[in-house]
Motif scaffolding. Structure first.
Motif, PDB file in Angstrom:
ATOM      1  N   ILE A 188       0.823  -1.194   0.000  1.00 19.00           N
ATOM      2  CA  ILE A 188       0.000   0.000   0.000  1.00 19.00           C
ATOM      3  C   ILE A 188       0.860   1.249   0.000  1.00 19.00           C
ATOM      4  CG2 ILE A 188      -0.150   0.179   2.507  1.00 19.00           C
ATOM      5  CD1 ILE A 188      -3.090   1.110   2.120  1.00 19.00           C
ATOM      6  N   GLU A 234      -7.957   2.146   5.108  1.00 20.21           N
ATOM      7  CA  GLU A 234      -8.170   1.316   3.917  1.00 20.21           C
ATOM      8  C   GLU A 234      -8.241  -0.145   4.312  1.00 20.21           C
ATOM      9  OE1 GLU A 234      -6.253   2.566   0.479  1.00 20.21           O
ATOM     10  OE2 GLU A 234      -6.239   0.607  -0.502  1.00 20.21           O
ATOM     11  N   SER A 273      -8.265  -3.991   2.446  1.00 14.20           N
ATOM     12  CA  SER A 273      -8.101  -4.785   1.238  1.00 14.20           C
ATOM     13  C   SER A 273      -8.103  -6.250   1.652  1.00 14.20           C
ATOM     14  CB  SER A 273      -6.790  -4.413   0.532  1.00 14.20           C
ATOM     15  OG  SER A 273      -6.578  -5.244  -0.594  1.00 14.20           O
ATOM     16  N   TYR A 307      -6.421  -7.431   4.881  1.00 10.83           N
ATOM     17  CA  TYR A 307      -5.478  -6.383   5.293  1.00 10.83           C
ATOM     18  C   TYR A 307      -6.236  -5.078   5.541  1.00 10.83           C
ATOM     19  CZ  TYR A 307      -1.714  -9.316   3.259  1.00 10.83           C
ATOM     20  OH  TYR A 307      -0.835 -10.314   2.962  1.00 10.83           O
ATOM     21  N   SER A 308      -5.817  -4.365   6.556  1.00 13.80           N
ATOM     22  CA  SER A 308      -6.351  -3.019   6.768  1.00 13.80           C
ATOM     23  C   SER A 308      -5.258  -2.141   7.349  1.00 13.80           C
ATOM     24  CB  SER A 308      -7.571  -3.058   7.695  1.00 13.80           C
ATOM     25  OG  SER A 308      -7.217  -3.554   8.974  1.00 13.80           O
TER      26      SER A 308
END
Lengths: 115, 116
Positions: free
Chosen positions: A49, A59, A61, A64-65
């Motif tokens: 990222i 965010e 994904s 994942y954050s």
């Protein structure tokens, strides 16, 4: 000059646990860019990222954050329901330039996910 | 998917010898970088290169190091007289420029240098 601190040298969790990797940064610039890279045992660096300083929106994904908090100069990374394949060294990095030609990495956090 | 390629993947050399590490960046990228990672340690910036010249270098990048883009595709790192402490994984990276620049540095898989 910018500085990135990853205080956690190593973390070990059991599969399916959530884990948060901490990243604290220092910069005098108001515009900067934060990154996370993953380095699996094979050694390559995998981009995860990039976040610019004007975008504090968190965010997500998949599993994942990322939690970007300018007030505490932190850009923490959470893996939900960790898997063995998440085992790697994770690097946080900071750049003060839009072309990122000054990117500096933290020392990395080695994450081990046990089955 | 385009990628950065590096050769050799592993080189063993004697102290004092010259070493050249080669990189082929992604073809439409204009910024090139070398980073190194001593075993088990952090990834350290060495040098960035743009428009056929060094745009920034770290304190690690002393006179023993040089970079070159000898043709339109290769980007090389030369260490003139290797020292034991030069043993590390050397990563090449490249990135595009706005508006193409997503901010990502694309890294190669690294060249491991072992100096004996």
């Amino acid at each position: 000059a910018q500085k990135v601190t990853q205080a956690q040298t190593e973390i070990s969790v059991v599969e399916k646990e959530d884990v948060t990797l901490d990243c604290v940064y220092e910069t005098r610039d108001t515009t900067y860019y934060l990154f996370w890279y993953k380095q699996p045992p094979s050694g390559e660096l995998v981009f995860l990222i990039r976040r610019n300083s004007f975008d504090e929106q968190n965010e997500i994904s998949g599993r994942y954050s990322w939690n970007f908090q300018k007030s505490t100069s932190s850009f923490n990374f959470t893996i939900t329901a960790s898997q063995v394949v998440d085992s790697a060294v994770y690097f946080c990095a900071l750049s003060e330039r839009v072309n990122n030609n000054d990117m500096r990495f933290g020392a990395g956090t080695r994450l081990t996910v046990k089955p | 998917e385009p990628e950065v390629t590096q050769t050799p993947s592993h080189q063993v050399t004697q102290m004092g010898q010259e070493v050249i590490l080669r990189c082929v960046p992604i073809s439409n990228h204009l910024y090139f970088y070398w980073y190194r990672q001593i075993l088990g340690q952090k990834v350290e910036f060495l040098v960035s290169f743009y428009n056929n010249e060094i745009s920034e270098k770290s304190e690690i990048f002393d006179d023993q190091f040089s970079v070159e883009r000898p043709d339109g595709s290769n980007f090389t790192l030369k260490i003139r007289s290797t020292k034991l402490e030069d043993s590390a994984m050397y990563f090449c990276a490249s990135s595009g420029t706005p508006p193409l620049n997503t901010g990502e540095l694309f890294f190669g898989e690294g060249s491991r240098l072992t100096v004996l």
